[in-house]
Scaffold this active site. Structure first.
Site, mmCIF file in Angstrom:
data_model
loop_
_atom_site.group_PDB
_atom_site.id
_atom_site.type_symbol
_atom_site.label_atom_id
_atom_site.label_comp_id
_atom_site.label_asym_id
_atom_site.label_seq_id
_atom_site.Cartn_x
_atom_site.Cartn_y
_atom_site.Cartn_z
ATOM 1 C CG ASP A 40 -2.225 0.848 1.058
ATOM 2 O OD1 ASP A 40 -2.079 1.935 0.790
ATOM 3 O OD2 ASP A 40 -3.117 0.523 1.751
ATOM 4 C CB THR A 79 -6.791 2.152 0.043
ATOM 5 O OG1 THR A 79 -5.831 2.862 0.588
ATOM 6 C CG2 THR A 79 -6.437 0.666 0.381
ATOM 7 C CG ASN A 100 -10.412 4.742 0.107
ATOM 8 O OD1 ASN A 100 -10.362 3.836 -0.528
ATOM 9 N ND2 ASN A 100 -9.401 5.538 0.754
ATOM 10 C CE LYS A 161 -4.796 0.841 4.893
ATOM 11 N NZ LYS A 161 -4.441 2.055 3.608
ATOM 12 C CG ASP A 290 -2.066 4.093 2.990
ATOM 13 O OD1 ASP A 290 -1.672 4.732 1.797
ATOM 14 O OD2 ASP A 290 -2.961 4.178 3.611
ATOM 15 C CG HIS A 294 -1.816 8.477 5.137
ATOM 16 N ND1 HIS A 294 -2.442 9.368 3.999
ATOM 17 C CD2 HIS A 294 -2.529 7.072 4.322
ATOM 18 C CE1 HIS A 294 -3.371 8.659 3.352
ATOM 19 N NE2 HIS A 294 -2.994 7.367 3.220
ATOM 20 C CG ASP A 335 -2.988 0.636 -2.496
ATOM 21 O OD1 ASP A 335 -1.854 1.071 -2.684
ATOM 22 O OD2 ASP A 335 -3.701 0.703 -1.556
ATOM 23 C CG HIS A 336 -2.720 4.669 -3.492
ATOM 24 N ND1 HIS A 336 -1.799 5.056 -2.556
ATOM 25 C CD2 HIS A 336 -3.600 3.898 -2.571
ATOM 26 C CE1 HIS A 336 -2.124 4.802 -1.341
ATOM 27 N NE2 HIS A 336 -3.308 4.080 -1.292
ATOM 28 C CG HIS A 481 -2.847 8.176 -1.415
ATOM 29 N ND1 HIS A 481 -4.120 7.726 -1.652
ATOM 30 C CD2 HIS A 481 -2.309 7.877 -0.064
ATOM 31 C CE1 HIS A 481 -4.597 6.909 -0.578
ATOM 32 N NE2 HIS A 481 -3.526 6.943 0.287
#
Length: 549
Positions: A40, A79, A100, A161, A290, A294, A335-336, A481
């Site tokens: 992630d 995500t 999301n 997740k 991820d 963040h 995922d990004h 993101h």
């Protein structure tokens, strides 16, 4: 230091299985196990920045088929949409996972926001306290297609997740597990906790009860070791030290990924995945990068340590599979991507980096539009952030809606931080994009994220180098993101199998190309009109893995 001990303990206590003699690996034989890994927020930039330092699992993957310029080609680089593309071969416009969360203003409940992995039909479900479910995913996953072709196929999905595990595993997976909190891994499947998962949760509880003094700083991270101020927070110098019982710090650290990989390795052993006649598949969602991005941004010691630990833990994981003699193929992607916090960018030669104007946040935007439309004090717009989908309130008359739309467009098109504002009709009229994803227009990216039943009435896209988290005295997340720009769209796509001849292809490909590429390796036919991706030939030089079966 931490954290090989957890993996060793978990693997040592996995349930015994009968000895298996794997079939020999040949170019013609399908692999017995597909291992699909999503890291992630592991951007193409992050992958390339540290590539020279890889010595473990990431190093191994760079010896296979390397596509450093992969794309999550859609606009909503979050995500859930990203994970929905990896094993479906389809963009969000086909998977239905446009973000999301999105709004359903016809929902009977007061909470109109719909979380991508909830079943809002369940009593008491809300976008914050939901009943997890794959009901919103409109297309089958690779595992689902494999199981439909051969019911003996085992499909397992494990992640940090829920949305990652659910979107990669799909509704017909045999087992779907994610980290649910201090109690450990949970599932939406409604089955009794099997002995392996009970053991995983026991090991995690013991590890969580210990302190973590932090990780050593690798040499390549030394230059990043300086503090950056964002609101009330200093970031950039962390080592992931953690007090005993501090679950939040456990989750936002390399410890989480180590535990997820240990769980996955133990599941492969316990279930004898890849050691029977059929091909099995396990998807693994590694979420720590991820959470760290963040919380601390992508260019401090925190992410640098995380990438180093990820490389090591992946190496240990692959070594475990090798010892079991499993013929497996790996694909690793993300995922990004992700954008570092503007405060550090400004220190590092990018003075134009900024945070989004608070006037673009949903509450402020609604108030401004309502005032201009002569509807002061009313709710006229719904949205969950300063970019993305906007929805007109259902209580507006036709005339009021027309006025609100006109005023919103006029206000946003004149804002210096807005790159584009598209109407639903404009996006719907745009053909589904084709061709190299690096050349797509903003409208084409928007079309790849568009679902007529879930997307908003307007789509707001910010300019590049505008962080969609506004300036705040007290900061929660410092970076994020979700933009349509390549810093968030570009991800690595890496394939590896024992004895394959490696190659590197720098031209752009898409994550939706993963499913048909893997399906070809196992001889699983996929109708081209059912997916958006294309098969990637994974044989270097002469030969074509897409035509082999």
């Amino acid at each position: 230091m931490l954290r090989q001990a957890a993996a060793t303990l978990l693997l040592a206590t996995a349930m015994p299985i009968a000895a298996q003699t794997p079939a020999p690996t040949t170019a013609a034989a399908p692999p017995k196990l597909i291992v699909a890994i999503s890291v992630d927020q592991f951007s193409a930039d992050l992958f390339s920045e540290y590539r020279q330092y890889y010595s473990g699992g990431l190093k191994r993957l760079t010896l296979g088929a390397v596509f450093p310029n992969g794309f999550q080609s859609h606009a909503a680089t979050e995500t859930c949409p990203g994970h929905s593309t990896i094993l479906t071969g389809s963009r969000p416009s086909r998977t239905g996972i446009i973000a999301n969360s999105w709004f359903d203003l016809n929902a009977a409940r007061p909470d109109k926001a719909i979380y991508c992995a909830e079943d809002e039909a369940q009593p008491g479900s809300s976008s914050d306290a939901y009943v997890a479910s794959p009901v919103h995913l409109k297309v089958p996953t690779l595992g689902g297609r494999m199981k439909a072709a051969n019911s003996a196929t085992r499909v397992v999905s494990i992640s940090g997740k829920d949305r990652a595990a659910i979107m990669m595993g799909g509704p017909t997976a045999d087992q779907v597990w994610w980290l649910g909190g201090p109690q450990g891994y949970v599932s939406y499947k409604g089955v009794a906790t099997p002995p392996l998962v009970a053991k995983v949760n026991e090991v995690m509880a013991r590890q969580l009860a210990q302190t973590n003094p932090g990780f050593d700083l690798p040499a390549q991270c030394a230059a990043k070791d300086f503090a950056v101020r964002a609101g009330d927070r200093n970031v950039g110098t962390g080592r992931f030290a953690r007090a005993a019982g501090d679950y939040k710090s456990f989750r936002i650290s390399p410890e989480q990924d180590a535990m997820t990989l240990a769980f996955a390795a133990a599941a492969i052993e316990t279930m004898a995945l890849g050691q029977q006649a059929q091909t099995d598949i396990i998807s693994i969602g590694l979420s720590a990068t991820d959470y760290i991005g963040h919380s601390y941004g992508t260019e401090g010691t925190e992410t640098c340590i995380q990438v180093d630990r990820l490389d090591r833990e992946l190496g240990a994981f692959f070594d475990r599979l090798d010892k079991d003699g499993i013929d497996y193929v790996v694909v690793l992607t993300a995922d990004h991507g992700g954008h570092d916090l503007p405060e550090r960018h400004r220190l590092n030669a990018m003075p134009m980096e900024s945070r989004v104007d608070t006037a673009l946040t949903p509450k402020a935007l609604n108030a401004a539009v309502a005032q201009r439309a002569g509807l002061a004090g009313k709710t006229v717009l719904w949205g969950d952030g300063p970019s993305g989908d906007l929805y007109f309130d259902k209580g507006l008359t036709s005339a009021q809606r027309g006025k609100v739309e006109a005023e919103t467009l006029a206000l946003l098109r004149g804002h210096p931080q807005v790159a584009a504002i598209f109407t639903k009709a404009e996006i719907a009229a745009t053909p589904s994009p084709a061709g190299p994803p690096e050349n797509w227009t903003l409208m084409q990216k928007a079309r790849a994220s568009f679902d007529p039943t879930r997307s908003g009435d307007l789509l707001l896209l910010l300019k590049a180098r505008v962080m969609s988290i506004p300036e705040q005295a007290v900061m929660g997340s410092v970076a994020t993101h979700g933009s349509p720009w390549d810093i968030d769209r570009r991800v690595p796509i890496l394939f590896w199998r024992k004895d394959m001849r490696g190659f590197e292809q720098p031209l752009g490909v898409e994550t939706v190309d993963i499913l048909p590429s893997l399906a070809a390796l196992i001889g699983l036919p996929i109708a081209k009109n059912e997916i958006d991706g294309r098969c990637l030939d994974l044989i270097a030089g002469e030969g074509d893995s897409c035509a082999a079966r």
